[in-house]
Design a protein around this motif. Structure first.
Motif, PDB file in Angstrom:
ATOM      1  N   ASP A 101     -10.881 -98.830 -13.584  1.00  0.00           N
ATOM      2  CA  ASP A 101     -10.661-100.191 -13.115  1.00  0.00           C
ATOM      3  C   ASP A 101     -10.564-101.187 -14.266  1.00  0.00           C
ATOM      4  OD1 ASP A 101     -10.333-102.019 -10.962  1.00  0.00           O
ATOM      5  OD2 ASP A 101     -12.348-102.765 -11.379  1.00  0.00           O
ATOM      6  N   THR A 102     -11.204-100.855 -15.403  1.00  0.00           N
ATOM      7  CA  THR A 102     -11.182-101.797 -16.525  1.00  0.00           C
ATOM      8  C   THR A 102      -9.971-101.586 -17.420  1.00  0.00           C
ATOM      9  OG1 THR A 102     -12.509-100.310 -17.873  1.00  0.00           O
ATOM     10  CG2 THR A 102     -13.696-101.986 -16.609  1.00  0.00           C
ATOM     11  N   LEU A 103      -9.240-100.496 -17.208  1.00  0.00           N
ATOM     12  CA  LEU A 103      -8.144-100.168 -18.110  1.00  0.00           C
ATOM     13  C   LEU A 103      -6.819-100.207 -17.374  1.00  0.00           C
ATOM     14  CD1 LEU A 103      -9.755 -97.052 -19.761  1.00  0.00           C
ATOM     15  CD2 LEU A 103      -9.592 -99.323 -20.764  1.00  0.00           C
ATOM     16  N   ALA A 104      -5.752-100.510 -18.124  1.00  0.00           N
ATOM     17  CA  ALA A 104      -4.434-100.444 -17.510  1.00  0.00           C
ATOM     18  C   ALA A 104      -3.466 -99.797 -18.480  1.00  0.00           C
ATOM     19  CB  ALA A 104      -3.958-101.841 -17.116  1.00  0.00           C
ATOM     20  N   THR A 105      -3.946 -98.812 -19.222  1.00  0.00           N
ATOM     21  CA  THR A 105      -3.086 -98.158 -20.210  1.00  0.00           C
ATOM     22  C   THR A 105      -2.398 -96.953 -19.591  1.00  0.00           C
ATOM     23  OG1 THR A 105      -4.952 -96.830 -20.905  1.00  0.00           O
ATOM     24  CG2 THR A 105      -4.541 -98.828 -22.135  1.00  0.00           C
ATOM     25  N   ARG A 106      -1.431 -96.421 -20.329  1.00  0.00           N
ATOM     26  CA  ARG A 106      -0.705 -95.271 -19.824  1.00  0.00           C
ATOM     27  C   ARG A 106      -1.649 -94.080 -19.678  1.00  0.00           C
ATOM     28  NH1 ARG A 106       4.415 -94.568 -23.235  1.00  0.00           N
ATOM     29  NH2 ARG A 106       4.627 -96.792 -22.798  1.00  0.00           N
ATOM     30  N   LEU A 107      -2.540 -93.929 -20.656  1.00  0.00           N
ATOM     31  CA  LEU A 107      -3.484 -92.813 -20.604  1.00  0.00           C
ATOM     32  C   LEU A 107      -4.365 -92.909 -19.368  1.00  0.00           C
ATOM     33  CD1 LEU A 107      -4.768 -90.363 -22.196  1.00  0.00           C
ATOM     34  CD2 LEU A 107      -6.540 -92.000 -22.829  1.00  0.00           C
ATOM     35  N   SER A 108      -4.791 -94.148 -19.039  1.00  0.00           N
ATOM     36  CA  SER A 108      -5.690 -94.270 -17.892  1.00  0.00           C
ATOM     37  C   SER A 108      -4.952 -93.952 -16.598  1.00  0.00           C
ATOM     38  CB  SER A 108      -6.300 -95.669 -17.838  1.00  0.00           C
ATOM     39  OG  SER A 108      -5.388 -96.595 -17.315  1.00  0.00           O
ATOM     40  N   LYS A 109      -3.664 -94.329 -16.523  1.00  0.00           N
ATOM     41  CA  LYS A 109      -2.890 -94.011 -15.314  1.00  0.00           C
ATOM     42  C   LYS A 109      -2.716 -92.510 -15.193  1.00  0.00           C
ATOM     43  CE  LYS A 109      -0.292 -98.209 -14.848  1.00  0.00           C
ATOM     44  NZ  LYS A 109       0.801 -98.840 -15.578  1.00  0.00           N
ATOM     45  N   ALA A 110      -2.398 -91.875 -16.329  1.00  0.00           N
ATOM     46  CA  ALA A 110      -2.193 -90.424 -16.296  1.00  0.00           C
ATOM     47  C   ALA A 110      -3.479 -89.711 -15.911  1.00  0.00           C
ATOM     48  CB  ALA A 110      -1.705 -89.942 -17.663  1.00  0.00           C
ATOM     49  N   SER A 111      -4.597 -90.149 -16.499  1.00  0.00           N
ATOM     50  CA  SER A 111      -5.825 -89.410 -16.191  1.00  0.00           C
ATOM     51  C   SER A 111      -6.257 -89.647 -14.751  1.00  0.00           C
ATOM     52  CB  SER A 111      -6.952 -89.742 -17.170  1.00  0.00           C
ATOM     53  OG  SER A 111      -6.988 -91.102 -17.452  1.00  0.00           O
ATOM     54  N   ARG A 112      -5.914 -90.823 -14.200  1.00  0.00           N
ATOM     55  CA  ARG A 112      -6.222 -91.037 -12.780  1.00  0.00           C
ATOM     56  C   ARG A 112      -5.556 -89.964 -11.927  1.00  0.00           C
ATOM     57  NH1 ARG A 112      -4.212 -96.420 -11.448  1.00  0.00           N
ATOM     58  NH2 ARG A 112      -2.469 -95.501 -10.343  1.00  0.00           N
ATOM     59  N   LEU A 113      -4.294 -89.691 -12.210  1.00  0.00           N
ATOM     60  CA  LEU A 113      -3.578 -88.664 -11.456  1.00  0.00           C
ATOM     61  C   LEU A 113      -4.143 -87.274 -11.721  1.00  0.00           C
ATOM     62  CD1 LEU A 113       0.212 -89.505 -11.524  1.00  0.00           C
ATOM     63  CD2 LEU A 113      -1.327 -89.418  -9.576  1.00  0.00           C
ATOM     64  N   LEU A 114      -4.424 -86.999 -12.986  1.00  0.00           N
ATOM     65  CA  LEU A 114      -4.912 -85.659 -13.336  1.00  0.00           C
ATOM     66  C   LEU A 114      -6.258 -85.371 -12.683  1.00  0.00           C
ATOM     67  CD1 LEU A 114      -3.880 -85.400 -17.092  1.00  0.00           C
ATOM     68  CD2 LEU A 114      -2.787 -84.379 -15.099  1.00  0.00           C
ATOM     69  N   ILE A 115      -7.119 -86.405 -12.628  1.00  0.00           N
ATOM     70  CA  ILE A 115      -8.429 -86.200 -12.007  1.00  0.00           C
ATOM     71  C   ILE A 115      -8.265 -85.959 -10.508  1.00  0.00           C
ATOM     72  CG2 ILE A 115     -10.641 -87.325 -11.486  1.00  0.00           C
ATOM     73  CD1 ILE A 115     -10.342 -88.803 -14.179  1.00  0.00           C
ATOM     74  N   PHE A 116      -7.217 -86.555  -9.937  1.00  0.00           N
ATOM     75  CA  PHE A 116      -7.013 -86.430  -8.491  1.00  0.00           C
ATOM     76  C   PHE A 116      -6.363 -85.107  -8.092  1.00  0.00           C
ATOM     77  CE2 PHE A 116      -4.295 -87.150  -4.733  1.00  0.00           C
ATOM     78  CZ  PHE A 116      -5.281 -87.450  -3.814  1.00  0.00           C
ATOM     79  N   VAL A 117      -5.597 -84.518  -9.004  1.00  0.00           N
ATOM     80  CA  VAL A 117      -4.803 -83.330  -8.668  1.00  0.00           C
ATOM     81  C   VAL A 117      -5.578 -82.214  -7.932  1.00  0.00           C
ATOM     82  CG1 VAL A 117      -3.673 -81.333  -9.744  1.00  0.00           C
ATOM     83  CG2 VAL A 117      -2.844 -83.613 -10.191  1.00  0.00           C
ATOM     84  N   PRO A 118      -6.810 -81.897  -8.321  1.00  0.00           N
ATOM     85  CA  PRO A 118      -7.504 -80.811  -7.614  1.00  0.00           C
ATOM     86  C   PRO A 118      -7.600 -81.010  -6.105  1.00  0.00           C
ATOM     87  CG  PRO A 118      -8.690 -81.327  -9.603  1.00  0.00           C
ATOM     88  CD  PRO A 118      -7.606 -82.356  -9.485  1.00  0.00           C
ATOM     89  N   TYR A 119      -7.522 -82.265  -5.630  1.00  0.00           N
ATOM     90  CA  TYR A 119      -7.573 -82.479  -4.189  1.00  0.00           C
ATOM     91  C   TYR A 119      -6.400 -81.789  -3.488  1.00  0.00           C
ATOM     92  CZ  TYR A 119      -7.296 -84.872   0.310  1.00  0.00           C
ATOM     93  OH  TYR A 119      -7.213 -85.141   1.646  1.00  0.00           O
ATOM     94  N   ALA A 120      -5.268 -81.683  -4.192  1.00  0.00           N
ATOM     95  CA  ALA A 120      -4.092 -81.055  -3.604  1.00  0.00           C
ATOM     96  C   ALA A 120      -4.158 -79.526  -3.686  1.00  0.00           C
ATOM     97  CB  ALA A 120      -2.825 -81.559  -4.290  1.00  0.00           C
ATOM     98  N   VAL A 121      -5.208 -79.008  -4.307  1.00  0.00           N
ATOM     99  CA  VAL A 121      -5.372 -77.557  -4.418  1.00  0.00           C
ATOM    100  C   VAL A 121      -6.299 -77.098  -3.296  1.00  0.00           C
ATOM    101  CG1 VAL A 121      -6.225 -75.694  -5.882  1.00  0.00           C
ATOM    102  CG2 VAL A 121      -5.071 -77.655  -6.906  1.00  0.00           C
ATOM    103  N   PRO A 122      -5.855 -76.173  -2.444  1.00  0.00           N
ATOM    104  CA  PRO A 122      -6.737 -75.713  -1.363  1.00  0.00           C
ATOM    105  C   PRO A 122      -8.038 -75.134  -1.910  1.00  0.00           C
ATOM    106  CG  PRO A 122      -4.512 -74.896  -1.042  1.00  0.00           C
ATOM    107  CD  PRO A 122      -4.535 -75.545  -2.391  1.00  0.00           C
ATOM    108  N   ALA A 123      -9.113 -75.333  -1.151  1.00  0.00           N
ATOM    109  CA  ALA A 123     -10.436 -74.876  -1.597  1.00  0.00           C
ATOM    110  C   ALA A 123     -10.422 -73.386  -1.932  1.00  0.00           C
ATOM    111  CB  ALA A 123     -11.473 -75.173  -0.524  1.00  0.00           C
TER     112      ALA A 123
END
Lengths: 304, 325
Positions: free
Chosen positions: B126-148
């Motif tokens: 929330d405190t950052l708006a850099t490209r790295l922070s956007k990318a890591s937001r997606l990367l951290i979320f990706v496992p949700y799309a992986v079935p348990a």
């Protein structure tokens, strides 16, 4: 924001400089933290990508170790193996997963849209009680329903059919809840009343006026319910016996159990890794492609 | 949430009917049309209601009915009413109680780790708006799309001393890797899998809530001399507390129903995970390995009651934060 604010206060210039340098180091700290987190979440997927290029024995002993490619690039053979092993049953599993996820996801979303809209926009008798029961049902653990559902479905002869997986997946109380919360704010009553004055029927109002306004919530609920059906494991495990009907999750788990049980010809580690990778690509692609829709939508339930 | 929103409904409804009421006093026909129109609410909810009744109410009632009966060779294949016998058996059954205690431990460890990590990530993002922070937001979320199942399979490989990188990584520091699949480590290993799977999803929910806060609130706080950490703890966290409550509920319900990950890991972790590791696994093996459907329903129903009471107590305790009053 900060700089604007602080430059307006000239006397504090010295503290500002100190502040901004500490801010700078904090930003580095934040980025380092995010980088570590991103690595933690991505490395297992990286393992899958690397592993899918290895042969069965190459997974155990390879020149690259577990997290890098071997000299021997085996991806094409692995994909071919998916087509050949047990007559290419992997692709049937993948197709089944698609059918279950699509039917369950779309069906549950359609039901949720109608119900959520009905709950939000009509003050029918019993609405309060209906909504209370709905909220309570969000807390009912779905797995508690699996065993009685199994018994009921086998009584009516639906066990071991696709319907046994699809029909129970149509239930999404949380989807109804989200649509209801969203409709409340997104569809102004005045707009509906204006349509009524013009003589539009309720169904026409729903399709022409309300449905377009509900689009963001629709995509979110569709993603949530599709992911739910796609991930489902307990239900298909319980209600399906035919290998030809299994979704890819249950199927791969079977391969893994067989491979662990030991019999030489049944050890297909390379196919498990490759199959796992292939199976997660569609959903990841969907999430990346639909980013702008779901990112705001996931917080729907909490905004009042 | 219920009461506050119905209050809004009522307010909105009376405002809308306010213009009409002057006229409707003259002729009652308008209000008949109005009350007729409200029937559309039932029509719109009808399809869902059918599914709701068939696949939630009926199975739930049937599970309860089954838990009060027994059926088997001893009863000649007929269902015989046994009252609360099955519940007495369940609550004196060491296997069930052990499983219940185990998932309670998982809740105690896993929920705080997941939510804490998700909150931390969301606050940093929330405190950052850099490209790295956007990318890591997606990367951290990706496992949700992986079935348990796939997630558990994957971690099974990574944990395995035969395939995994653990030996190499620990070797770099001159250490020997622990056996992640041994009975002493399996709890931690499972916590790690679930954390990996869900933190991203919870983070996105909290993050989305953080984005809805009006930034002028922070400016006001900064003028009053609040630092970044203070703003995070005193303003941001309280303002997203209703999302936090929602996320904790999701995580609580999911953890109590723990089934997929231990089931998948069972074949890799030879012996470390018994078939009755969690109440759900116990119910599954009772039903499908021993055909004890009545007792399995009792276990499932008893677990359901626990989940329901657990989440209800939690919602009651946090009713101020969540706005559910």
């Amino acid at each position: 924001m900060t700089t604007d604010l602080e430059t307006s206060k000239a006397p504090q210039r010295r503290t500002r400089r100190a502040g901004s340098s500490s801010k700078h180091s904090r930003r580095i700290g934040s980025h380092a933290f995010l980088l570590i987190m991103a690595l933690y979440f991505v490395i297992p997927l990286w393992f899958l990508i690397v592993g899918s290029t290895k042969s069965n024995s190459g997974l155990f002993v390879g020149s690259g170790g577990a997290l890098w490619f071997n000299d021997n690039f085996n991806l094409v053979e692995n994909v071919r193996g998916l087509f050949e092993h047990q007559g290419g049953i992997y692709w049937i599993w993948l197709r089944n997963s698609f059918i279950y996820a699509f039917a369950g996801g779309v069906g549950a979303t359609v039901l949720a849209i109608f119900a959520g809209y009905g709950l939000a926009k009509y003050r029918f008798r019993g609405r309060g009680a209906y909504f209370t029961v709905l909220l309570g049902s969000v807390m009912v653990p779905l797995t508690a329903l699996t065993i009685p559902t199994f018994v009921l479905l086998s009584d009516i002869g639906l066990i071991n059919t696709m319907w046994a997986v699809i029909l129970p997946s149509l239930l999404s109380p949380i989807g109804v809840y989200l649509i209801r919360v969203y409709s409340q704010d997104a569809i102004p009553d005045e707009m509906l009343d204006a349509g009524r004055v013009d003589g539009a029927g309720e169904l026409r109002l729903f399709f022409r006026v309300s449905l377009p306004l509900l689009r963001p919530a629709m995509v979110t609920v569709l993603l949530l319910t599709t992911v739910f059906s796609w991930n489902n494991f307990f239900l298909p495990l319980a209600v399906l016996r035919d290998t030809d009907l299994l979704p890819v999750t249950v199927g791969l788990n079977q391969w893994q159990a067989l491979s662990n049980a030991g019999a030489g010809g049944e050890q297909v580690w390379n196919l498990i890794v490759t199959g796992a990778l292939v199976s997660i690509i569609p959903l990841i692609a969907a999430f990346l492609g639909l980013q702008k829709y779901w990112q705001g939508g996931l917080s729907l339930g909490s905004i009042k | 949430m219920t009461t506050s929103s119905t209050a809004v409904d009522r307010a909105a409804g009376s405002a809308a009917s306010g213009q009409r009421s002057t006229r409707s006093r003259r002729s009652s026909s308008t209000s008949t049309i109005d009350s007729k129109r409200q029937w559309w609410g039932w029509i719109f909810t009808a399809p869902f209601t059918v599914v709701f009744v068939l696949f939630l109410i009926v199975p739930l009632a049937y599970a309860f009915w089954m838990s009060l009966h027994n059926k088997g060779l001893a009863t000649g294949g007929e269902s015989v009413f046994v009252g609360v016998d099955n519940y007495v058996r369940a609550f004196t059954d060491p296997v069930f109680l052990e499983g219940l205690l185990r998932v309670a431990k998982f809740v105690a460890v896993m929920v705080p780790i997941q939510i804490g990590l998700a909150l931390l990530c969301a606050l940093v993002l929330d405190t950052l708006a850099t490209r790295l922070s956007k990318a890591s937001r997606l990367l951290i979320f990706v496992p949700y799309a992986v079935p348990a199942v796939i997630g558990a399979l994957m971690w099974g490989f990574l944990y395995s001393p035969r395939f995994g990188p653990a030996q190499d990584i620990f070797g770099l520091f001159g250490l020997t890797a622990p056996d992640f699949l041994s009975s002493s480590m399996i709890f931690t290993s499972l916590v790690n899998i679930v954390t990996w799977q869900w933190v991203g999803y919870y983070m996105i929910i909290i993050y989305a809530a953080l984005r809805t806060i009006d930034p002028s609130v922070y400016e006001a706080a900064r003028i009053d001399g609040a630092g970044g950490a203070q703003i995070a703890l005193r303003i941001k966290v309280p303002m997203v507390s209703s999302s936090m409550v929602m996320v904790v509920i999701f995580s609580l319900i999911g953890t109590l129903q723990f089934f997929t990950e231990p089931t998948v890991l069972r074949s890799v972790a030879q012996g470390a995970i018994p078939p009755d590791y969690t109440p759900n696994m116990y119910a599954y093996s009772l039903a499908f390995s021993y055909s004890q459907f009545n007792y399995a329903s009792t276990i499932a129903f008893a677990l359901g009651i626990f989940v329901f009471i657990g989440s209800y107590i939690f919602l009651y305790l946090t009713r101020k934060q969540s706005g559910l009053k």
